[in-house]
Design a protein around this motif. Structure first.
Motif, PDB file in Angstrom:
ATOM      1  N   ALA A   1       0.847  -1.195   0.000  1.00 27.25           N
ATOM      2  CA  ALA A   1       0.000   0.000   0.000  1.00 27.25           C
ATOM      3  C   ALA A   1       0.882   1.244   0.000  1.00 27.25           C
ATOM      4  O   ALA A   1       0.591   2.224  -0.705  1.00 27.25           O
ATOM      5  N   LEU A   2       1.946   1.197   0.765  1.00 28.52           N
ATOM      6  CA  LEU A   2       2.858   2.344   0.789  1.00 28.52           C
ATOM      7  C   LEU A   2       3.450   2.588  -0.586  1.00 28.52           C
ATOM      8  O   LEU A   2       3.511   3.725  -1.066  1.00 28.52           O
ATOM      9  N   LEU A   3       3.882   1.520  -1.256  1.00 25.17           N
ATOM     10  CA  LEU A   3       4.469   1.678  -2.578  1.00 25.17           C
ATOM     11  C   LEU A   3       3.459   2.237  -3.563  1.00 25.17           C
ATOM     12  O   LEU A   3       3.775   3.126  -4.355  1.00 25.17           O
ATOM     13  N   PHE A   4       2.249   1.744  -3.515  1.00 21.00           N
ATOM     14  CA  PHE A   4       1.236   2.254  -4.444  1.00 21.00           C
ATOM     15  C   PHE A   4       0.926   3.714  -4.154  1.00 21.00           C
ATOM     16  O   PHE A   4       0.730   4.515  -5.061  1.00 21.00           O
ATOM     17  N   MET A   5       0.862   4.050  -2.873  1.00 28.93           N
ATOM     18  CA  MET A   5       0.593   5.443  -2.525  1.00 28.93           C
ATOM     19  C   MET A   5       1.715   6.329  -3.032  1.00 28.93           C
ATOM     20  O   MET A   5       1.468   7.420  -3.577  1.00 28.93           O
ATOM     21  N   SER A   6       2.945   5.887  -2.848  1.00 31.74           N
ATOM     22  CA  SER A   6       4.058   6.699  -3.319  1.00 31.74           C
ATOM     23  C   SER A   6       4.030   6.812  -4.831  1.00 31.74           C
ATOM     24  O   SER A   6       4.269   7.877  -5.386  1.00 31.74           O
ATOM     25  N   ALA A   7       3.738   5.710  -5.491  1.00 28.69           N
ATOM     26  CA  ALA A   7       3.628   5.788  -6.948  1.00 28.69           C
ATOM     27  C   ALA A   7       2.533   6.760  -7.337  1.00 28.69           C
ATOM     28  O   ALA A   7       2.673   7.528  -8.295  1.00 28.69           O
TER      29      ALA A   7
END
Lengths: 679, 99, 180
Positions: A363-369
């Protein structure tokens, strides 16, 4: 303490109904408040439930609340009830907690979108359906929740419904999910035939006696009620069908084709549904049915092989993708394969452990993306990014944290969970009667870990390192503008001037950054409850999923495993640095056939298209032409034209000539006369 | 002569009248053929009156006669009013009810 | 039972049929009309043979007299010669079916007559019989008695019919009001 599970379902449902009915006229801040508020309330209820579950003695942690009888038909009685036990408590925490963070993030990401209210309504619907799936105490309502999350996924992937790509992706996701739904339904039928009931309490509390030929049982009557005789074929069928449903929902081979296309939806959707929660429903299903799977070794072997292949394949495809969201999608697929591999080795609680940590860092990676995409006004292609770490420092560090967790670097959360996964595989492989299958899967897992490190680092370098490769950033940025702009548009018309093309790029607002920071913290420390020396989570889940399969810490293989995993990831990092870090990113197309195959996703989509889609479409066209066109339409039109033709024939009697009419008159008279004469 | 002889004559006259209605195009001649048919029926009525010894046959003849006269009056008036303005006397001209 | 002289009957019947055919077949409308007058006279002679003198007289007076004179007027006004009905016969095909129909009509009637016609014996005696009435008072009186006693209602209705016919003829014969 009062069991609050019903609140976890009721609040998001109320939010969905309220936003669905009146959302169009409500002010933005109220929509956001309702949308996030209900999920926050659900999260609080989940926390209270969890604490009260902790407070109960370890053996009596299951609270099954029945609300009413849903249907009684013949021998089948289904009650609507909610189960509150360790497994559902953990899942509800993840779903509502991560869900709440993503809802808050969406307030910032979906700002300015015309369908703001619709988005939050559907997100609330999803939370409700997922909570129902996880908290149901019988298979029927699990199926209801299963279908509900499929529906919510469809609605949210196709959220920007004016884009044909999004609509096609939503349709594809739904169709593939339905295949899994059918598998689940067939499994439910078989379960009912075998057990006579669909409630978890009735199915999982019994002792299974699996036989190939009908056994002759001599036992006291009291024991007979506690055992269930299952033919091994039936048990294998049930578990394989359950796995088929899980494979469809969790995007494993061969039903994985919908997940990369699902990235057409907004980034919060990808974060919530296609990373943290919905795709993990399959993992949850297998964990919930752990007693069934535990008694079906053949199925476990199948699960292991299929998901191991998926993990490896997805990781290799992720290495050549240029769309940052698609890299993360294939990464999700690969990590889900890890979870299933752990479960196939018997480590059901290990799979759940990896599920939770994966939820945080993915979720963190998707949010950052999403933050990157938002900042660049809709650009998703890695080849047009680069050098953004000075402009987007917060996003950069979040991305790095998530990436390190994903690649399983010590001491991030992902390290402990992936270590546990690989450890359970190795433990199964090296035990007394260990089959070489598990060792082979262990090797696959290590290889995949290497690839994971490679693509993770490649992603980070591609976005944030080196020189900026893209064109002028257009003025408008925002989620919908991002969607409506054709991706990959090269605005380099004005690039020749000395103006900095990144001048208008800026960091995200507070609505988006606070959830990211929370997840960053979780990605770092989230492995604490699964540390191998204590394995609090494993112990917590044991009454439901059985004992965790893991390497004992005294076993030297334990440290070998840890080191091997770490080395594989670092090797991946190194290779990625060599290819993408040292020089300006070399995203030139490669002629290597393996790379080309990976870029075409191993042609699986094309295979499905030729073998399945085209014949069905052809059949549909033939049916439309043949049955609907010729027969039905032709029949109705034909009967109409028949009437017209016959009336034309009859009309020719009306010549208008008096003498003709006189002839007809006399003909009639003569007919009557002749009739009487003949009589 | 026996009854049937008169009736046969009546039948022949009737058939010839019917033929005339169907074949001729002149409306006046068609009308005459209709009169022929009416007279054939008159003959058969008279025949029956004689052979059944009843005056009712005469009555019917009387009525048929009267009605035929009235019919001729009105019919000819109609024919005159239709064909006065046309050049040809052809009943086939009246075919505007053609479907 | 037989009524009438066979020879007279034969001559009359041949004449009647021949004149009927003349009505149907002559090209000239005036010839048709004259044939019809002849036919009506033949029928009057038939009525005489059937011992109904009064009706025969009426037939000659009214039918052959008044009605046919009216016909004559109209025929000479509208169709003085044969050329008025020139032009291709659009319904030539109807001749065949018409002939067949006529033959069928005549044939079935004749068959019916020969099979079923019943000649009852004339009641020569008895007060209500025709014969006695005629013997007693003459057929005119018999006719009048039957008409005004038994058939008075049809008589009155017929008078109404005649009134309507006269009105209709007057209305139809009028020229349109716009032309003066």
């Amino acid at each position: 303490m009062q069991n609050l599970t019903w609140l976890i379902l009721a609040l998001p449902l109320a939010g969905f109904v309220a936003l669905g009915l009146c959302g169009r006229v409500l002010p933005r801040w109220l929509i956001g408040l309702i949308g996030c508020g209900v999920v926050c309330g659900a999260f609080v209820a989940a926390v209270v439930d969890f604490i009260s579950t902790l407070g109960m003695p370890a053996t009596a942690r299951t609270v099954d609340t029945t609300f009413w009888t849903w249907l009684t038909s013949g021998g089948l009685t289904v009650k609507f009830g909610l189960l509150s036990d360790p497994l559902s408590a953990v899942m509800l925490l993840v779903v509502t907690g991560v869900g709440f963070l993503i809802h808050v993030y969406s307030i910032g990401y979906m700002e300015g979108d015309a369908g703001y209210w619709r988005f939050f309504a559907f997100m609330n619907l999803f939370i409700f359906a997922m909570a129902l799936l996880v908290a149901a105490d019988n298979f029927l309502f699990l199926l209801v929740g299963w279908g509900g999350v499929g529906l919510a996924s469809f609605l949210l992937i196709g959220f920007w419904y004016t884009r044909p790509a999004a609509v096609a992706a939503a349709r594809k996701a739904f169709v593939v999910n339905v295949i899994g739904d059918v598998g689940l339904m067939l499994a439910i039928f078989l379960l009912f035939i075998t057990f006579g009931s669909l409630a978890f309490a009735d199915i999982f509390s019994k002792q299974y006696v699996v036989f190939t030929f009908a056994p002759h049982i001599i036992a006291p009557a009291s024991l007979l009620t506690q055992i269930v005789l299952i033919p091994s074929v039936t048990l294998t069928a049930i578990t394989l069908l359950l796995f088929a449903a899980a494979a469809a929902k969790s995007a494993q081979l061969p039903l994985h084709v919908w997940l990369p296309d699902a990235m057409e939806g907004p980034t919060p959707v990808s974060a919530l549904i296609h990373a943290a929660t919905m795709v993990t429903a399959g993992v949850y299903l297998v964990a919930r049915c752990a007693p069934l799977f535990g008694a079906a070794p053949f199925t476990l072997g199948v699960v292991g092989v299929v998901t191991g292949l998926t993990a490896l394949m997805a990781a290799t495809i992720a290495c050549v993708q240029t769309d940052i969201k698609r890299v993360l999608a294939y990464s999700t697929m690969s990590q889900l394969g890890y979870m299933f591999m752990a479960e196939s080795a018997g480590g059901f609680s290990t799979g759940i452990f990896h599920l939770t940590t994966h939820a945080y860092f993915k979720a963190l990676l998707f949010m950052s993306a999403g933050a990157v995409i938002h900042a660049l006004g809709g650009e998703q292609d890695m080849r047009k990014m680069g050098g953004l770490r000075h402009k987007l420092p917060l996003t950069f560090w979040c991305f790095v944290a998530g990436g390190l967790a994903l690649a399983a670097i010590f001491p991030f959360a992902g390290f402990w969970s992936k270590d546990a996964v690989l450890g359970s595989l190795l433990a199964r492989g090296t035990e007394n009667h260990g089959a070489p299958l598990w060792l082979a899967l262990y090797a696959v897992g290590l290889l995949t870990a290497g690839f994971t490190g490679f693509y993770t680092f490649r992603l980070i370098l591609g976005i944030f390192w080196g020189e900026y490769r893209g064109g002028e950033i257009a003025a408008a940025h925002g989620a919908e503008a991002a969607a409506s702009r054709p991706r990959g548009g090269d605005n380099s018309g004005n690039g020749k001037t000395a103006r900095d093309p990144l001048a208008r790029v800026h960091e995200v607002g507070r609505a988006m950054s606070v959830p990211m920071l929370v997840l960053l913290v979780l990605s770092v420390i989230g492995g604490a409850y699964g540390l191998p020396w204590q394995n609090a989570l494993g112990g917590f889940l044991q009454p439901v999923t059985g004992a965790a399969v893991e390497l004992v810490t005294s076993n030297p293989l334990f440290y070998v495993n840890m080191a091997a995993g770490l080395l594989a990831a670092l090797a991946g990092f190194g290779l990625a640095w060599r290819a993408y870090g040292a020089r300006a990113a070399s995203f030139i197309p490669s002629r290597n056939p393996l790379v080309v195959a990976a870029e075409h996703r191993y042609y699986i989509d094309d295979l499905y298209d030729v073998v399945l889609v085209r014949p069905v479409v052809w059949l549909g066209v033939q049916l439309r032409r043949g049955i609907e066109g010729a027969t039905l339409d032709g029949g109705t039109r034909g009967s109409g034209s028949l009437v017209g033709w016959s009336s034309g024939v009859l009309r020719s009697l009306q010549t208008g000539y008096v003498r003709n009419y006189a002839l007809l008159l006399f003909l009639g008279a003569a007919a009557i006369l002749v009739y009487y004469v003949i009589r | 002569m026996p009854l049937s002889a008169y009736l046969i004559v009546s039948a022949l006259l009737f058939a010839i009248g019917a033929l005339g209605v169907l074949i001729r195009r002149n409306p006046l001649v068609m009308f005459m053929s209709i009169e022929l048919m009416l007279n054939a029926v008159n003959l058969s009525f008279m025949t029956f009156a004689r052979f059944l010894n009843s005056v009712d046959g005469w009555m019917f003849v009387f009525l048929v006669l009267t009605v035929a006269a009235a019919e001729v009056v009105v019919g000819l008036a109609i024919i005159v009013s239709i064909f006065r303005t046309r050049r040809t006397i052809n009943v086939d001209e009246l075919n505007s009810l053609k479907g | 039972m037989l009524v009438g002289n066979p020879i007279a009957f034969g001559v009359l019947s041949v004449a009647a049929v021949a004149s009927a055919l003349g009505v149907v077949l002559f090209r000239n409308a005036v010839y048709c009309m004259l044939s019809l007058i002849l036919n009506l006279l033949m029928l009057a002679l038939f009525f005489l043979m059937l011992e109904a003198e009064f009706v025969a007289t009426i037939q000659v007076l009214i039918y052959a007299g008044a009605v046919m004179v009216l016909f004559l007027f109209v025929v000479t006004m509208l169709a003085p010669d044969a050329s008025s009905t020139e032009g291709r016969d659009r319904l030539r095909w109807q001749i065949g079916p018409a002939l067949g129909l006529a033959i069928i009509l005549a044939g079935s009637l004749i068959v019916a007559i020969l099979n079923g016609a019943v000649a009852s014996d004339a009641r020569k005696s008895g007060a209500g019989s025709l014969f006695t009435q005629v013997q007693a008072n003459g057929d005119t009186q018999a006719f009048g008695q039957a008409l005004f006693h038994g058939f008075s209602f049809p008589f009155e209705a017929t008078s109404l019919l005649l009134l309507v016919a006269v009105l209709g003829a007057v209305v139809l014969g009028r020229r349109l009001a716009s032309r003066d």
